[in-house]
Design an enzyme around this catalytic site. Structure first.
Site, PDB file in Angstrom:
ATOM      1  CD  GLU A 141      -3.164  -2.292  -3.280  1.00  0.00           C
ATOM      2  OE1 GLU A 141      -3.240  -3.637  -2.960  1.00  0.00           O
ATOM      3  OE2 GLU A 141      -4.681  -1.768  -2.469  1.00  0.00           O
ATOM      4  NE  ARG A 148      -7.933  -6.320 -10.465  1.00  0.00           N
ATOM      5  CZ  ARG A 148      -6.666  -6.511  -9.357  1.00  0.00           C
ATOM      6  NH1 ARG A 148      -6.794  -7.089  -8.479  1.00  0.00           N
ATOM      7  NH2 ARG A 148      -6.081  -5.271  -9.624  1.00  0.00           N
ATOM      8  NE  ARG A 208     -15.138  -5.754  -0.927  1.00  0.00           N
ATOM      9  CZ  ARG A 208     -15.051  -5.975  -1.175  1.00  0.00           C
ATOM     10  NH1 ARG A 208     -14.465  -6.334   0.703  1.00  0.00           N
ATOM     11  NH2 ARG A 208     -16.490  -6.857  -0.236  1.00  0.00           N
ATOM     12  CE  LYS A 239      -3.974  -1.683   0.702  1.00  0.00           C
ATOM     13  NZ  LYS A 239      -3.201  -3.797   0.439  1.00  0.00           N
TER      14      LYS A 239
END
Length: 315
Positions: A282, A226, A234, A126
């Site tokens: 990330e 994704r 998410r 992160k």
């Protein structure tokens, strides 16, 4: 050429063969004639400063009903192994850090470790992205709830995360005036005892959270977007996201080029960048995934590209 490969991973009997990137690497290594050795976190040890591992001979096959065979485990000096694939999933906790210290001793003794154990230890997935401010959205890392609430008020919509999670676990979407914000911050910071990360919400998540794979700093030509499903914000596959292959954009390639020199400097050979819209969110270095999904959609062999590079740059 080198001949022995030891893999440090989570239990192989629990993986999902069709989606597991470590398994793709093992299939490719075996195809090339490498002898595979298997270990989990509990198999590492130090004897008078010598790194040892309890290794089991491993044979793999691409069969979702019968994908591996293990031989008898034996303790072995890890310095005698040619290559160690360090593919233990997060969390990057104290035990993970200790493992990198054992692997570093193996590396000093002649084994090649991918990714470099010092890089695994030092580059938090992160926080590492914050070393590239030109690539990221507004971000704050803090323990103090008041500072985090100030950030939320400034940016309106935000995403809040722990520093040691994976697969979308423990991630919240919040906004200024959210009556649940206080409890979210209490949960993430442990009432001010641990750091949490806040990022400005990027609405382009609707088009997917792209996973861009880099091999020794060079991006694979396709990413896996994704895409969140239903009422989920998410995109993580583990959170139900749908994986759709996309060609890299110019911005994606620019971000990869910004990050690549530092990855090479740290010995981070196989890395996954997460990009939403125009922003890096990330940098995944512990056990990046999405090989098998991209291979299936585009008829490529990403693990083959990885081993081509490893063999071409063998010391």
């Amino acid at each position: 050429m080198p001949s022995t490969l030891a893999v440090l991973m989570d239990p192989i009997d629990a993986i999902r063969v069709k989606k597991d990137s470590t398994f793709a690497m093992l299939l490719e290594a075996q195809r090339r004639g490498w002898a595979l050795l298997y270990m989990t976190q509990g198999d590492l040890a130090l004897r008078a400063g010598v790194p040892y591992a309890r290794l089991a001979p491993l044979v793999v096959q691409d069969d979702p009903d019968d994908w591996f065979r293990l031989g008898d485990r034996e303790w072995r000096d890890l310095r005698t192994v040619d290559l160690v694939l360090a593919r233990k999933d997060p969390p990057v906790d104290e035990q993970f850090v200790y493992d990198t210290m054992v692997l570093e001793l193996a590396q000093r003794g002649g084994a090649r470790v991918v990714n470099d154990p010092r890089g695994l230890r030092d580059a938090n997935e992160k926080l590492f992205a914050l070393e590239f401010p030109q690539c990221i959205a507004p971000t704050l890392v803090a323990r103090d709830a008041g500072e985090l609430k100030r950030f939320v008020a400034e940016h309106g919509q935000v995403v809040l995360k722990p520093l040691d999670g994976m697969g979308g676990r423990g991630i919240f979407r919040s906004h200024h005036g959210d009556p649940n914000l206080n409890v979210m911050l209490e949960t993430l910071t442990g009432n001010g005892r641990q750091l949490a990360i806040a990022q400005k919400f990027i609405p382009q998540i609707d088009a997917g959270d792209k996973r861009i794979l880099l091999i020794d700093g060079e991006p694979v030509s396709y990413a896996l977007a994704r895409i969140p499903q239903g009422d989920e914000f998410r995109g993580n596959l583990a959170a139900g996201g749908k994986g759709v292959g996309v060609a890299l954009s110019e911005r994606d390639r620019w971000i990869a080029a910004q990050v690549a020199p530092e990855l090479r400097r740290r010995g981070l050979v196989f890395v996954g960048l997460d990009v939403i819209g125009d922003y890096l969110t990330e940098i995944n270095i512990t056990s990046p995934t999405c090989i098998r999904e991209l291979d299936a959609q585009y008829g490529i062999n990403i693990a083959g590209q990885l081993f081509d590079r490893l063999e071409a740059t063998w010391p």
